[in-house]
Design a protein around this motif. Structure first.
Motif, short mmCIF file in Angstrom:
data_model
loop_
_atom_site.label_atom_id
_atom_site.label_comp_id
_atom_site.label_asym_id
_atom_site.label_seq_id
_atom_site.Cartn_x
_atom_site.Cartn_y
_atom_site.Cartn_z
N GLY A 1 23.90 67.88 149.61
CA GLY A 1 23.70 66.30 149.80
C GLY A 1 22.61 66.16 150.50
N TYR A 2 21.62 66.84 151.18
CA TYR A 2 20.53 66.68 151.64
C TYR A 2 19.23 66.13 150.59
N LEU A 3 18.39 65.85 151.09
CA LEU A 3 17.09 65.28 150.41
C LEU A 3 17.45 64.62 148.92
N GLY A 4 18.58 63.76 149.17
CA GLY A 4 19.01 62.80 147.79
C GLY A 4 19.56 63.85 146.85
N GLY A 5 19.87 64.89 147.10
CA GLY A 5 20.25 65.85 146.04
C GLY A 5 21.92 65.51 145.56
N SER A 6 22.17 66.60 144.71
CA SER A 6 23.60 66.71 144.22
C SER A 6 23.86 68.05 143.59
N TYR A 7 24.99 68.21 143.21
CA TYR A 7 25.36 69.35 142.41
C TYR A 7 24.34 69.76 141.22
N ALA A 8 24.29 68.67 140.56
CA ALA A 8 23.15 68.85 139.31
C ALA A 8 21.96 69.33 139.86
N THR A 9 21.37 68.58 140.83
CA THR A 9 19.94 69.13 141.13
C THR A 9 20.07 70.65 141.88
N SER B 1 30.23 73.59 138.19
CA SER B 1 30.69 72.37 138.46
C SER B 1 32.11 72.07 139.00
N SER B 2 33.16 73.29 138.50
CA SER B 2 34.28 73.20 138.92
C SER B 2 34.59 73.83 140.21
N ASN B 3 33.54 74.69 140.58
CA ASN B 3 33.83 75.67 141.86
C ASN B 3 33.96 74.65 143.13
N THR B 4 34.55 75.13 144.19
CA THR B 4 34.44 74.47 145.43
C THR B 4 33.30 74.54 145.94
N PHE B 5 32.95 73.74 147.05
CA PHE B 5 31.49 73.65 147.95
C PHE B 5 31.18 75.32 148.14
N ASN C 1 25.72 84.73 131.71
CA ASN C 1 26.95 85.70 131.84
C ASN C 1 27.52 85.61 133.39
N ILE C 2 26.49 85.12 134.57
CA ILE C 2 26.89 85.22 135.65
C ILE C 2 27.59 83.68 136.00
N SER C 3 27.42 82.62 135.38
CA SER C 3 27.71 81.40 135.68
C SER C 3 29.41 81.50 135.71
N PRO C 4 30.32 81.89 134.91
CA PRO C 4 31.63 81.84 135.13
C PRO C 4 32.09 82.73 136.12
N LYS C 5 31.25 83.59 136.78
CA LYS C 5 31.71 84.43 137.65
C LYS C 5 31.85 83.51 139.04
N VAL C 6 32.81 83.04 139.72
CA VAL C 6 32.99 82.35 140.82
C VAL C 6 32.50 83.23 141.89
N ASN C 7 31.80 82.57 143.11
CA ASN C 7 31.11 83.44 144.00
C ASN C 7 29.77 83.89 143.66
N PHE C 8 29.50 84.18 142.53
CA PHE C 8 28.27 84.61 142.13
C PHE C 8 27.40 83.75 141.14
N GLY C 9 28.02 83.14 140.30
CA GLY C 9 27.42 81.81 139.65
C GLY C 9 27.93 80.50 140.07
N MET C 10 27.00 79.57 140.02
CA MET C 10 27.40 78.35 140.33
C MET C 10 28.34 77.62 139.01
#
Length: 546
Positions: free
Chosen positions: A405-413, A458-462, A447-456
């Protein structure tokens, strides 16, 4: 970046050979020009070149081994290779002394430019600002690796050869203020300030805008180191994130260095290529852990935990960057790897490989030839750029900042910067003009996106997304700046990294022990640290970890 040939070995005045506690004594030949009489434009190139070698060599090797990217060749060394401190984690005051020594000598060179007596009319302000930025970049690592250390009295030469130790948090804040001061000096230059001669600046060729972005990015990295601090330190962090850094631009192309690297002599070769390709091509190679991260052709690739009991499994995704990070061992048809601590040869390799002889893979040419800038024979890599900060590192720093949340950011940015970091890492290693490079990158991200802890996702934890950022930063910095990855692992605990099988410790070290020379030459000020105390959070731990 324009390449300027500089005879590296000619900068005798900057090779400081002093005791570790006397950070400013210079062994001078009576026939040499006195250091104090040289102007900043005569000192900058050598100051930049000399200290970078420490980042590219010993810091790089240590960080890559501690983060389990590289492993030693047990076929070559036998069991002894895993008896080194990097594997056993039995640290003493003699381990990695050259990092302390050389970083201090390097920072002192920049301090001499900052204190130059010939700047009464502010004509050298631009050189001084650049030196403050370089000083902050390297001094940060002394604090990150040792905590409290000499600073305010460390650069006074014979006036004080036993400097006091300053609080690490105070040094950090001072360096951040120096970065902001340097930025302001470049942004609003004194009318007398002479432009930086591009031939004398072997990093950014005198480009003021690039130096400003580099300064802002170093500050962002330092403030992110402070992300878990509380109280006054958190207030300081937030004030500078929301104030000075709020409207700044960050590094948008790799910060490289090239004083004229060439194959003519060993001292003139690109440091990565010299230290890890030409000098020790069979001593280091891929660890079993990194192989399991980057390849999906090994037995158990779809069902193996990174650390037993963690519930985190290897991604089981082939990473095309692996071909530039590692090469086949001598006579081998495939890359083979060895788990840190395993004796008897490689134990991780493609499941289809049946040959009895499985030599350890070699380190790859990718880090020695960023963006495939050098074509032709591998020996040409001796002339390629060194890398001080990659664009991908800048992008991953911004990704973490936005995730927090720094620099006005969010998950999307944060996700945008995350994908940008992966993109640049691919282009850095594979070359931006490689056939179908954009498709290759897109396929990997998918391919890496659904790999939790390796790809980001939106449903993952912080923490899962933070782990993904740290994982991708680790991959992007393998062979380039291993120490940065190690310190980030120390700060965050990510990415998941197994210990060497030859250690009796249950965790990685949080800092280093001060060198033996400090205990002998500056005993009144050096802080006694035991081997056990580097593994627990205590008053000796760098402040941002407390």
């Amino acid at each position: 970046m324009k390449k300027i040939f500089v005879n590296i070995s000619s900068f005798l005045v900057l090779f400081l050979a002093a005791s570790c506690s006397d950070y400013t004594d210079i062994n001078q030949n009576p026939n040499d020009v006195l250091y104090s009489n040289l102007n900043p434009d005569e000192l900058l190139s050598a100051a930049q070149s000399n200290v970078y070698r420490t980042q590219a060599a010993s810091m790089n090797q240590y960080g890559n081994i501690l983060t389990n990217a590289w492993s030693g060749n047990s076929n070559l060394y036998g069991a002894g290779v895993f008896g080194t401190p990097e594997y056993t984690l039995n640290f003493t005051s003699t381990f990695l002394n050259n990092v302390w020594d050389n970083l201090y000598l390097g920072v002192n060179n920049f301090q001499k430019i900052i204190d130059n007596k010939n700047n009464q009319d502010n004509s050298w302000n631009n050189y001084i600002a650049v030196s403050k930025i370089c000083k902050a970049h390297y001094m940060q690592y002394i604090v990150d690796l040792y905590g409290d250390c000499p600073y305010t009295n460390a650069f006074n030469g014979p006036v004080n050869v036993t400097p006091k130790y300053d609080n690490d948090e105070d040094i950090y804040k001072s360096l951040i203020l120096d970065l902001e001061n340097a930025y302001t000096m470049l942004d609003s230059p004194n009318a007398n300030a002479v432009p930086i001669d591009p031939a004398k600046d072997i990093m950014l060729a005198g480009d003021i805008d690039k130096w400003k972005k580099f300064a802002a990015t170093i500050e962002l990295r330092m403030l992110l180191r402070m992300s878990n601090t509380t109280g006054a330190n958190a207030d300081f962090r937030n004030t500078h994130l929301n104030g000075f850094l709020s409207d700044k631009q960050f590094v948008d192309e790799t910060v490289a260095i090239n004083p004229g690297y060439n194959a003519a002599t060993t001292t003139a070769i690109n440091p990565y290529y010299f230290n890890f390709i030409t000098s020790t091509p069979t001593k280091l190679g891929p660890s079993g852990h990194v192989y399991k991260c980057l390849y999906n052709d090994w037995t158990g690739s779809s069902s193996s935990e990174v650390i037993a009991g963690s519930g985190v499994y290897y991604p089981n995704v082939n990473d095309p960057r692996n071909a530039r990070l590692f090469r086949n061992g001598t006579g081998a048809s495939k890359v083979c790897a060895v788990t840190q601590g395993i004796v008897g040869g490689c134990d991780v390799y493609p499941s289809t490989l049946t040959a009895v002889n499985k030599p350890l893979g070699n380190l790859g040419y990718g880090p020695a030839n960023p963006y495939l800038a050098i074509s032709g024979a591998a020996t040409g890599y001796a002339a390629s750029n060194g890398t001080i900060m990659t664009l991908s590192e800048s992008e991953f720093l911004q990704a973490e900042a936005n995730l927090r949340g720094y620099l006005g950011g969010s998950y999307a940015t944060a996700k945008v910067h995350f994908d940008n970091g992966i993109t640049d890492s691919f282009k850095f290693l594979l070359g931006p003009n490689t056939a179908n490079i954009n498709t290759t990158i897109s396929t990997y991200i998918t391919n890496i996106s659904p790999k939790v802890n390796f790809g980001m996702g939106s449903s993952n934890t912080f923490n899962q997304n933070l782990c993904a950022i740290m994982y991708q930063k680790w991959v992007s910095l393998i062979g380039i700046h291993g120490m940065e990855s190690y310190i980030e692992y120390t700060r965050t605990g990510y990415p998941y990294t197994p210990l060497s099988l030859s250690t009796t410790r249950n965790s990685k070290p949080l800092r280093l022990i001060y060198p033996a020379s400090e205990y002998s030459n500056n005993s009144a000020n050096a802080i006694n640290i035991s081997s056990d105390e580097v593994f627990s959070v205590n008053s000796f731990t760098p402040f941002w970890k407390l």
